[in-house]
Design a protein around this motif. Structure first.
Motif, PDB file in Angstrom:
ATOM      1  N   SER A  15       0.825  -1.203   0.000  1.00 52.42           N
ATOM      2  CA  SER A  15       0.000   0.000   0.000  1.00 52.42           C
ATOM      3  C   SER A  15       0.859   1.253   0.000  1.00 52.42           C
ATOM      4  CB  SER A  15      -0.931   0.015   1.221  1.00 52.42           C
ATOM      5  OG  SER A  15      -1.842  -1.067   1.177  1.00 52.42           O
ATOM      6  N   LEU A  16       0.374   2.273  -0.687  1.00 50.12           N
ATOM      7  CA  LEU A  16       1.030   3.571  -0.747  1.00 50.12           C
ATOM      8  C   LEU A  16      -0.010   4.644  -0.441  1.00 50.12           C
ATOM      9  CD1 LEU A  16       3.564   5.321  -1.548  1.00 50.12           C
ATOM     10  CD2 LEU A  16       2.546   5.433  -3.831  1.00 50.12           C
ATOM     11  N   ALA A  17       0.269   5.473   0.561  1.00 47.37           N
ATOM     12  CA  ALA A  17      -0.621   6.566   0.929  1.00 47.37           C
ATOM     13  C   ALA A  17      -0.020   7.878   0.454  1.00 47.37           C
ATOM     14  CB  ALA A  17      -0.820   6.600   2.442  1.00 47.37           C
ATOM     15  N   THR A  18      -0.788   8.636  -0.317  1.00 45.41           N
ATOM     16  CA  THR A  18      -0.323   9.931  -0.799  1.00 45.41           C
ATOM     17  C   THR A  18      -1.508  10.726  -1.309  1.00 45.41           C
ATOM     18  OG1 THR A  18       1.246  11.058  -2.256  1.00 45.41           O
ATOM     19  CG2 THR A  18       0.125   9.147  -3.166  1.00 45.41           C
ATOM     20  N   GLY A  19      -1.424  12.045  -1.177  1.00 44.86           N
ATOM     21  CA  GLY A  19      -2.476  12.909  -1.687  1.00 44.86           C
ATOM     22  C   GLY A  19      -3.820  12.686  -1.058  1.00 44.86           C
ATOM     23  N   GLY A  20      -3.853  12.166   0.179  1.00 47.85           N
ATOM     24  CA  GLY A  20      -5.120  11.911   0.843  1.00 47.85           C
ATOM     25  C   GLY A  20      -5.789  10.614   0.452  1.00 47.85           C
ATOM     26  N   HIS A  21      -5.102   9.783  -0.330  1.00 48.50           N
ATOM     27  CA  HIS A  21      -5.662   8.499  -0.763  1.00 48.50           C
ATOM     28  C   HIS A  21      -4.649   7.393  -0.494  1.00 48.50           C
ATOM     29  CE1 HIS A  21      -8.895  10.572  -2.957  1.00 48.50           C
ATOM     30  NE2 HIS A  21      -7.952  11.414  -3.382  1.00 48.50           N
ATOM     31  N   THR A  22      -5.154   6.168  -0.413  1.00 48.09           N
ATOM     32  CA  THR A  22      -4.288   5.001  -0.287  1.00 48.09           C
ATOM     33  C   THR A  22      -4.552   4.063  -1.448  1.00 48.09           C
ATOM     34  OG1 THR A  22      -4.243   5.130   2.132  1.00 48.09           O
ATOM     35  CG2 THR A  22      -3.646   3.019   1.140  1.00 48.09           C
ATOM     36  N   THR A  38       5.272  -0.887  -8.861  1.00 51.41           N
ATOM     37  CA  THR A  38       5.145   0.460  -9.412  1.00 51.41           C
ATOM     38  C   THR A  38       3.733   0.994  -9.207  1.00 51.41           C
ATOM     39  OG1 THR A  38       6.792  -0.030 -11.103  1.00 51.41           O
ATOM     40  CG2 THR A  38       5.371   1.860 -11.498  1.00 51.41           C
ATOM     41  N   PHE A  39       3.648   2.236  -8.744  1.00 46.80           N
ATOM     42  CA  PHE A  39       2.374   2.934  -8.601  1.00 46.80           C
ATOM     43  C   PHE A  39       2.356   4.065  -9.631  1.00 46.80           C
ATOM     44  CE2 PHE A  39       2.880   0.802  -4.619  1.00 46.80           C
ATOM     45  CZ  PHE A  39       1.593   0.515  -4.170  1.00 46.80           C
ATOM     46  N   THR A  40       1.399   4.018 -10.557  1.00 47.62           N
ATOM     47  CA  THR A  40       1.288   5.041 -11.587  1.00 47.62           C
ATOM     48  C   THR A  40      -0.120   5.622 -11.579  1.00 47.62           C
ATOM     49  OG1 THR A  40       0.613   3.435 -13.263  1.00 47.62           O
ATOM     50  CG2 THR A  40       2.974   3.876 -13.044  1.00 47.62           C
ATOM     51  N   ASP A  41      -0.280   6.754 -12.276  1.00 47.71           N
ATOM     52  CA  ASP A  41      -1.583   7.412 -12.431  1.00 47.71           C
ATOM     53  C   ASP A  41      -2.246   7.694 -11.088  1.00 47.71           C
ATOM     54  OD1 ASP A  41      -1.167   7.267 -15.115  1.00 47.71           O
ATOM     55  OD2 ASP A  41      -2.487   5.561 -15.450  1.00 47.71           O
ATOM     56  N   LEU A  42      -1.459   8.190 -10.123  1.00 46.85           N
ATOM     57  CA  LEU A  42      -2.002   8.529  -8.816  1.00 46.85           C
ATOM     58  C   LEU A  42      -2.767   9.843  -8.898  1.00 46.85           C
ATOM     59  CD1 LEU A  42       1.119   7.663  -6.639  1.00 46.85           C
ATOM     60  CD2 LEU A  42      -0.935   6.286  -6.958  1.00 46.85           C
ATOM     61  N   SER A  43      -3.892   9.917  -8.226  1.00 47.53           N
ATOM     62  CA  SER A  43      -4.724  11.121  -8.236  1.00 47.53           C
ATOM     63  C   SER A  43      -4.354  12.003  -7.041  1.00 47.53           C
ATOM     64  CB  SER A  43      -6.202  10.730  -8.167  1.00 47.53           C
ATOM     65  OG  SER A  43      -7.016  11.879  -8.142  1.00 47.53           O
ATOM     66  N   ARG A  51       3.414  14.250   0.762  1.00 49.07           N
ATOM     67  CA  ARG A  51       4.199  13.160   1.354  1.00 49.07           C
ATOM     68  C   ARG A  51       3.612  11.827   0.918  1.00 49.07           C
ATOM     69  NH1 ARG A  51       6.184  13.009   7.513  1.00 49.07           N
ATOM     70  NH2 ARG A  51       7.687  14.387   6.482  1.00 49.07           N
ATOM     71  N   ALA A  52       4.476  10.915   0.548  1.00 45.49           N
ATOM     72  CA  ALA A  52       4.092   9.548   0.241  1.00 45.49           C
ATOM     73  C   ALA A  52       4.592   8.636   1.363  1.00 45.49           C
ATOM     74  CB  ALA A  52       4.688   9.104  -1.096  1.00 45.49           C
ATOM     75  N   GLN A  53       3.763   7.677   1.757  1.00 39.49           N
ATOM     76  CA  GLN A  53       4.141   6.772   2.846  1.00 39.49           C
ATOM     77  C   GLN A  53       3.785   5.343   2.477  1.00 39.49           C
ATOM     78  OE1 GLN A  53       2.643   7.827   6.692  1.00 39.49           O
ATOM     79  NE2 GLN A  53       3.627   6.103   7.723  1.00 39.49           N
ATOM     80  N   ALA A  54       4.749   4.447   2.697  1.00 41.93           N
ATOM     81  CA  ALA A  54       4.555   3.011   2.514  1.00 41.93           C
ATOM     82  C   ALA A  54       5.146   2.321   3.728  1.00 41.93           C
ATOM     83  CB  ALA A  54       5.227   2.536   1.231  1.00 41.93           C
ATOM     84  N   LYS A  59       8.443   9.697   1.959  1.00 39.71           N
ATOM     85  CA  LYS A  59       9.209  10.516   1.024  1.00 39.71           C
ATOM     86  C   LYS A  59       8.407  11.781   0.737  1.00 39.71           C
ATOM     87  CE  LYS A  59      11.644  10.476  -3.416  1.00 39.71           C
ATOM     88  NZ  LYS A  59      12.952  10.808  -2.803  1.00 39.71           N
ATOM     89  N   ASP A  60       9.053  12.934   0.905  1.00 40.19           N
ATOM     90  CA  ASP A  60       8.421  14.209   0.611  1.00 40.19           C
ATOM     91  C   ASP A  60       8.696  14.613  -0.832  1.00 40.19           C
ATOM     92  OD1 ASP A  60       7.432  14.524   3.219  1.00 40.19           O
ATOM     93  OD2 ASP A  60       9.368  15.307   3.910  1.00 40.19           O
ATOM     94  N   PHE A  61       7.707  15.230  -1.463  1.00 36.53           N
ATOM     95  CA  PHE A  61       7.869  15.679  -2.837  1.00 36.53           C
ATOM     96  C   PHE A  61       6.977  16.898  -3.067  1.00 36.53           C
ATOM     97  CE2 PHE A  61       4.489  12.597  -2.737  1.00 36.53           C
ATOM     98  CZ  PHE A  61       3.508  13.093  -3.587  1.00 36.53           C
ATOM     99  N   THR A  62       7.160  17.543  -4.204  1.00 35.80           N
ATOM    100  CA  THR A  62       6.409  18.748  -4.531  1.00 35.80           C
ATOM    101  C   THR A  62       5.631  18.540  -5.822  1.00 35.80           C
ATOM    102  OG1 THR A  62       8.062  20.162  -3.469  1.00 35.80           O
ATOM    103  CG2 THR A  62       6.558  21.218  -5.024  1.00 35.80           C
TER     104      THR A  62
END
Length: 261
Positions: A15-22, A38-43, A51-54, A59-62
């Motif tokens: 699981s990957l949590a980012t942008g308020g979604h998992t 690989t996680f692609t086409d994330l909304s 921030r992305a969390q697994a 990992k922080d990103f902009t």
């Protein structure tokens, strides 16, 4: 991310949590096996710091705001004989949408498209290159985007040296061309079934021979197909297009002489 199975063979969930979604992916691993997931086409709805969390890893990103667009201007021309939007971005970039009837999902069924292009720009020996993005997150969709070359892009349905290098969310990368001078594409190369976003596309011309490639990094190219296309003018129009889809194109360029590496 890279995962490792410390136990017996089995099916695991990553699981990957980012942008308020998992988002979750299932992966089947043998005992002790490692694999890349690989996680692609994330909304992600908002720009700015994210921030992305697994698991325990973060990992922080902009996320950058969507580039501002304006009407297509010289030296570029545009055509959209389907409903849609056409925006030129700063530099050699474009955002193009072209709608249509799902029954005409393929370019060979309806020669309708939105395109930004240069007039009579590609010589008998040259290359067309662009970077492609999928900003509207199309997944299993039959629409098409890519590079278009023909004698006159402004005249859909008119025969003459017509070839496209296509990226489709549902069918991957492939070439299409008009082999019978009907003004519509009627032949295509093998469809590989997967498109990388973002990615690069390149169409080389050597006389009447056209060779298509894609790349994940813009330097290591994978051949998509090759075609002999009759009726091509010495100088042809070249540009980027969408059909029943949308895309963002950046770094568009045409170089004549030795094909681009």
């Amino acid at each position: 991310m890279t995962v490792e199975n410390p136990g017996a063979e089995g099916l695991g969930e990553v699981s990957l949590a980012t942008g308020g979604h998992t988002e979750s992916r299932n992966v089947l691993l043998k005992a002790g096996e490692t694999a890349k997931v690989t996680f692609t086409d994330l909304s992600i709805a908002k720009d700015g710091s994210q921030r992305a969390q697994a698991g325990s890893l973060t990992k922080d990103f902009t996320v950058l705001p969507k580039p501002a667009g304006h009407a297509v201007s010289a030296p570029y021309l545009s055509i959209n004989n389907a409903e849609g939007r056409m925006e030129q971005l700063d530099g050699a970039g474009f955002y193009i949408t072209a709608a249509g009837d799902i029954a005409q999902c393929c370019l060979y069924r309806a020669d309708t498209y939105g395109a930004a292009y240069r007039k009579a720009i590609l010589s008998r020996n040259g290359s067309v290159v662009t970077r492609v993005e999928n900003p509207d997150l199309h997944a299993a969709w039959a629409g098409e985007i890519g590079i278009m070359v023909r004698n006159d892009i402004s005249k859909p349905g008119e025969p003459g040296g017509y070839v496209v290098l296509t990226a489709s969310p549902s069918s991957g990368y492939y070439m299409q061309w008009d082999s019978s001078a009907t003004g519509r594409v009627d032949k295509h190369s093998e469809m590989d079934g997967y498109t990388y976003w973002p990615g690069w596309m390149k169409l080389d011309r050597k006389g009447n021979t056209f060779i298509g490639y894609y790349s994940k990094n813009g330097s290591d190219w994978v051949k998509v197909g090759e075609a002999e296309v009759g009726g091509a003018n010495d100088m042809q129009d070249a540009g980027v297009f969408t059909h029943l889809s949308s895309a963002r194109f950046t770094d568009f360029k045409v170089e004549n002489g030795t094909p681009l590496k």
